[in-house]
Design an enzyme around this catalytic site. Structure first.
Site, short mmCIF file in Angstrom:
data_model
loop_
_atom_site.label_atom_id
_atom_site.label_comp_id
_atom_site.label_asym_id
_atom_site.label_seq_id
_atom_site.Cartn_x
_atom_site.Cartn_y
_atom_site.Cartn_z
N LYS A 193 1.09 -1.17 -0.05
CA LYS A 193 -0.06 0.07 -0.09
C LYS A 193 0.73 1.20 0.04
CE LYS A 193 -3.98 2.19 1.53
NZ LYS A 193 -3.96 2.93 0.23
N LYS B 175 6.14 2.25 7.90
CA LYS B 175 5.07 2.95 8.56
C LYS B 175 3.93 2.11 8.92
CE LYS B 175 5.31 7.04 6.01
NZ LYS B 175 4.72 8.26 5.18
N LYS C 276 4.80 2.04 -3.47
CA LYS C 276 4.66 3.30 -3.78
C LYS C 276 4.80 3.36 -5.36
CE LYS C 276 4.69 7.41 -1.88
NZ LYS C 276 4.09 7.86 -0.62
N THR D 195 -3.07 12.78 7.14
CA THR D 195 -1.73 13.12 7.56
C THR D 195 -1.09 14.05 8.49
OG1 THR D 195 -1.02 12.14 5.14
CG2 THR D 195 0.69 13.31 6.46
N ASN E 234 -1.28 19.28 1.01
CA ASN E 234 -2.13 18.57 1.82
C ASN E 234 -1.68 18.31 3.22
OD1 ASN E 234 -2.62 15.60 2.84
ND2 ASN E 234 -4.45 15.88 1.71
N SER F 190 -6.09 5.70 5.37
CA SER F 190 -6.47 4.82 4.01
C SER F 190 -6.59 3.56 4.36
CB SER F 190 -5.04 5.14 3.31
OG SER F 190 -4.92 5.88 2.42
P1 NAD Z 1 1.31 18.36 -1.73
O1 NAD Z 1 1.54 18.34 -3.46
O2 NAD Z 1 -0.20 18.52 -1.60
O3 NAD Z 1 2.10 19.44 -1.41
C1 NAD Z 1 3.62 19.78 -1.63
C2 NAD Z 1 3.84 20.89 -1.05
O4 NAD Z 1 5.54 21.01 -0.88
C3 NAD Z 1 3.48 22.28 -1.74
O5 NAD Z 1 3.03 23.26 -1.16
C4 NAD Z 1 4.80 22.31 -2.82
O6 NAD Z 1 4.80 23.86 -3.35
C5 NAD Z 1 5.85 22.12 -1.94
N1 NAD Z 1 7.15 21.77 -2.48
C6 NAD Z 1 7.10 20.87 -3.82
N2 NAD Z 1 8.58 21.01 -3.97
C7 NAD Z 1 9.15 21.60 -3.08
C8 NAD Z 1 10.43 22.26 -2.95
N3 NAD Z 1 11.35 21.62 -3.80
N4 NAD Z 1 10.73 22.96 -1.91
C9 NAD Z 1 9.94 23.42 -1.13
N5 NAD Z 1 8.58 23.23 -1.13
C10 NAD Z 1 8.21 22.29 -2.08
O7 NAD Z 1 1.84 17.13 -1.11
P2 NAD Z 1 1.62 16.25 0.11
O8 NAD Z 1 0.64 15.35 0.15
O9 NAD Z 1 1.37 17.29 1.17
O10 NAD Z 1 3.03 15.75 0.45
C11 NAD Z 1 4.00 16.63 1.26
C12 NAD Z 1 5.03 15.46 2.09
O11 NAD Z 1 4.50 14.81 2.82
C13 NAD Z 1 5.67 14.58 0.91
O12 NAD Z 1 6.84 14.20 1.33
C14 NAD Z 1 4.67 13.31 1.19
O13 NAD Z 1 5.39 12.14 0.68
C15 NAD Z 1 4.53 13.15 2.46
N6 NAD Z 1 3.23 12.68 2.89
C16 NAD Z 1 2.00 12.93 2.39
C17 NAD Z 1 0.98 12.13 2.58
C18 NAD Z 1 -0.32 12.28 2.19
O14 NAD Z 1 -1.35 11.69 2.52
N7 NAD Z 1 -0.79 13.38 1.48
C19 NAD Z 1 1.13 10.99 3.48
C20 NAD Z 1 2.43 10.85 4.16
C21 NAD Z 1 3.37 11.42 3.83
#
Ligand code: NAD
Length: 427
Positions: A83, A107, A119, A203, A234, A361
């Site tokens: 997953k 995790k 992934k 998250t 997010n 999830s």
């Molecule tokens: P998202 O796409 O909703 O948001 C990403 C954010 O990071 C945006 O504000 C974007 O502008 C910014 N960003 C992108 N590239 C960047 C850079 N080089 N420098 C600085 N900022 C940058 O993504 P998300 O879902 O919020 O995920 C963010 C992190 O959290 C990731 O590492 C993701 O793997 C992790 N994560 C997300 C989830 C989930 O359920 N969405 C779960 C676990 C972990």
């Protein structure tokens, strides 16, 4: 040690330090050694059991055909189906997707879900694509990986730059291939298509719960604390909202284009109102700082919630926070982890702190399987119990063994899959 030869040039050494797969393998091996597992266990867990590379043709709006590269990694399916999310980003690489799949396994182990890690990623920039092109890409990806995914094999979800709409297209495409409505194929769907209450903010909720536990250990309180959050997507934006509502002062936020800073606290509701669906908001302001400057701001709690390798040995000794909680996957290098730990900064690692997303999830998948749906309150209560248990397991392991929380989290996370593989007779 990890088998690869030592690098000789400084450039190669630097690349090695930023190699998220290599650093993940290093900690997995140390965790397995400390738990007393033989070398074969590391040999099994150091790479995904399955890795698929696909080429996806998409008809673009100008009628040309563009071919995109995508990946799906399935790290280990000893415990159960794999997953994990699908990332749409121009910097996606095979190595990154592999590392992300290992982190998903960890995790699932830490919060005790019946899954292994998976992934996916597509090399693309969704910010430059139309709605129609994104739909074509999402559907094409599902067709390309359909043989190895499914509700009892490997269940995708959202990640960077993917969202409930993209999950809906993917679910619809899989349902067509499977010839029946199959909501359990993917999570993070819109509520009307079998999504779960609380999934979008899960998250961030999980990170908030970890922050609540971490501040207790440091003898401070969320109310009145100064928080910096890198990333306003997010994870980052919901987190800013939750902490702001709890009375914290959010003194810095950023996105891919820069950061905003106000020592008196930013107006989070206003920023949430103005951000776009990709988590971009700073483009609307002239007075911005860089992401590098943002990470070094004076604060109590720093939350990297964007991308990998943001805190490195270059800036680890310039971090001005007493607690770092990693909402993003892989934001801190191993060398930086060591420096921060020596400086007495409490670092709550990604594989624990960001496990709220996969936990809800899992709740979504359970609800799809049982055909009965829980309320938001029920989801929140279940998530709270899971996260607090996971946090305390990791924290107590770190305290007892006198190790940092990252290694402790890996030890807690790796044990279940190693045991499952042993009982199956694989090792
Ligand atoms: P998202 O796409 O909703 O948001 C990403 C954010 O990071 C945006 O504000 C974007 O502008 C910014 N960003 C992108 N590239 C960047 C850079 N080089 N420098 C600085 N900022 C940058 O993504 P998300 O879902 O919020 O995920 C963010 C992190 O959290 C990731 O590492 C993701 O793997 C992790 N994560 C997300 C989830 C989930 O359920 N969405 C779960 C676990 C972990």
């Amino acid at each position: 040690m990890v088998a690869d030869k030592a690098s000789d040039s400084p450039n190669e050494q630097n690349e090695d330090k930023l190699d998220v797969l290599k650093s993940t393998q290093t900690v997995v091996q140390t965790a397995l050694d400390k738990l007393g597992y033989p070398e074969e266990v590391f040999d099994l867990l150091k790479e995904p059991v399955r890795m698929m590379t696909v080429r996806i043709p998409v008809r673009m709006d100008d009628d040309s055909i563009k071919i995109f590269t995508g990946y799906r990694a399935q790290h280990n399916d000893a415990v159960g189906p794999t997953k994990g999310g699908v990332r749409f980003h121009p910097d996606v690489t095979e190595k990154e997707v592999k590392a992300l799949s290992i982190w998903m396994s960890l995790k699932a182990g830490i919060v005790d879900l019946p899954y292994g890690g998976g992934k996916g990623g597509i090399v693309c920039d969704p910010r430059e694509m139309s709605f129609r092109e994104l739909e074509g890409l999402s559907r094409g990806y599902v067709r390309a990986i359909s043989q190895i995914v499914g509700p009892t094999k490997d269940i995708p979800a959202p990640d960077v730059f993917t969202n409930p709409q993209i999950m809906a297209w993917m679910m619809d495409e899989y349902s067509r291939i499977d010839e029946f409505n199959n909501p359990g194929f993917i999570t993070g769907k819109p509520i009307v298509l079998g999504g779960s209450h609380g999934r979008e903010s899960a998250t961030a909720k999980g990170v908030t719960i970890c922050i609540d536990e971490a501040v207790k250990k440091k003898g401070i309180s969320v109310k009145g604390s100064r928080v910096v959050i890198q990333g306003f997507g997010n994870a980052g934006s919901f987190l800013a909202k939750f902490l702001n509502d709890q009375g914290a002062k959010i003194v810095g936020i950023s996105d891919a284009y820069g950061g905003l800073h106000d020592p008196d606290g930013l107006d989070i509701d206003y920023l949430l109102d103005r951000r776009d669906s990709f988590g971009t908001v700073t483009k609307l302001f002239e007075d911005t700082i860089s992401n590098e400057e943002l990470l070094e701001l004076d604060c109590d709690i720093l939350v990297p919630a964007a991308v990998e390798n943001q805190i490195t040995e270059e800036n680890a000794d310039k971090i001005n926070a007493s607690i770092i909680v990693e909402a993003a996957n892989g934001p801190t290098t191993l060398e930086a982890t060591r420096i921060l730990s020596e400086r007495g900064i409490l670092l709550v690692p990604d594989v624990l702190a960001s496990a709220g997303g996969v936990t809800v999830s899992y709740f979504e998948w359970v609800q799809n399987n049982q055909g009965y749906y829980w309320t938001e309150e029920e989801i929140e209560e279940k998530l709270y119990k899971v996260m607090v248990k996971g946090f305390n397991n990791v924290y107590n392991t770190a305290e007892t063994r006198k190790i940092d929380m990252r290694l402790a989290a890996y030890m807690v996370g790796v044990r279940k899959m190693a045991e499952a593989a042993r009982f199956r007779g694989w090792i």
